[in-house]
Design a protein around this motif. Structure first.
Motif: not given
Length: 157
Positions: A31-34, A65-67, A143-146
């Motif tokens: 998981s990421t923080k954004g 994924g594109a981002t 822009t958001r955690p993913r």
């Protein structure tokens, strides 16, 4: 280059084609923080290469994924902060991007396109080859955690 050199080169290519190739795959999940979270995945890639059993070849690190993107950069806090700052300057979030009519993350897509979704490193003597100051990072650009996944694929013998 003369014609005799070309023939020798062609013969070497034929020999290489006859060698059996091994393909080993693995997925990393985290998981990421954004926005512009940098996740060092160097150790995981090195362990994968060591466990793959491939002594010479290459390893592909790919972000579906594109981002999201992957980069090779030194793991030094000042440099990582400079990298984040430059990404924000080159592709600012606040511009009136057309894509933002659908989703407010056009800047994330553009940054990911500039950085790229993959890297390839050589494997020599069963080890990942990289520079001393060259670590492998996943870059979260949304822009958001993913929840993210990285595909690793080692190819060789």
């Amino acid at each position: 280059m003369d014609l005799s050199t070309i023939k020798v080169f062609e013969q070497k290519l034929e020999l290489h084609r006859e060698m059996p190739m091994k393909v080993v795959k693995k997925e990393l999940h985290f998981s990421t923080k954004g926005e512009i979270d940098l996740v060092d995945i160097t150790r995981e890639v090195e362990l994968f290469v060591a466990e793959s059993g491939i002594s010479k070849g290459q390893v592909l690190i790919f972000v579906p994924g594109a981002t999201g993107a992957v980069v090779a950069i030194e793991h030094e806090e000042g440099l990582l902060e400079d990298f984040k700052k430059i990404l924000k300057e080159i592709v600012p979030k606040e511009k009136p991007y057309l894509h933002n009519r659908f989703d407010d993350n056009a800047h994330s897509h553009i940054r990911a396109t500039l950085l790229g979704p993959s890297l390839v490193f050589p494997i020599v003597d069963g080890e990942l080859v990289r520079g001393t100051w060259q670590q492998i990072f996943f870059v979260e650009l949304d822009t958001r955690p993913r929840k993210r996944r990285i595909l690793l694929q080692a190819i060789g013998e």
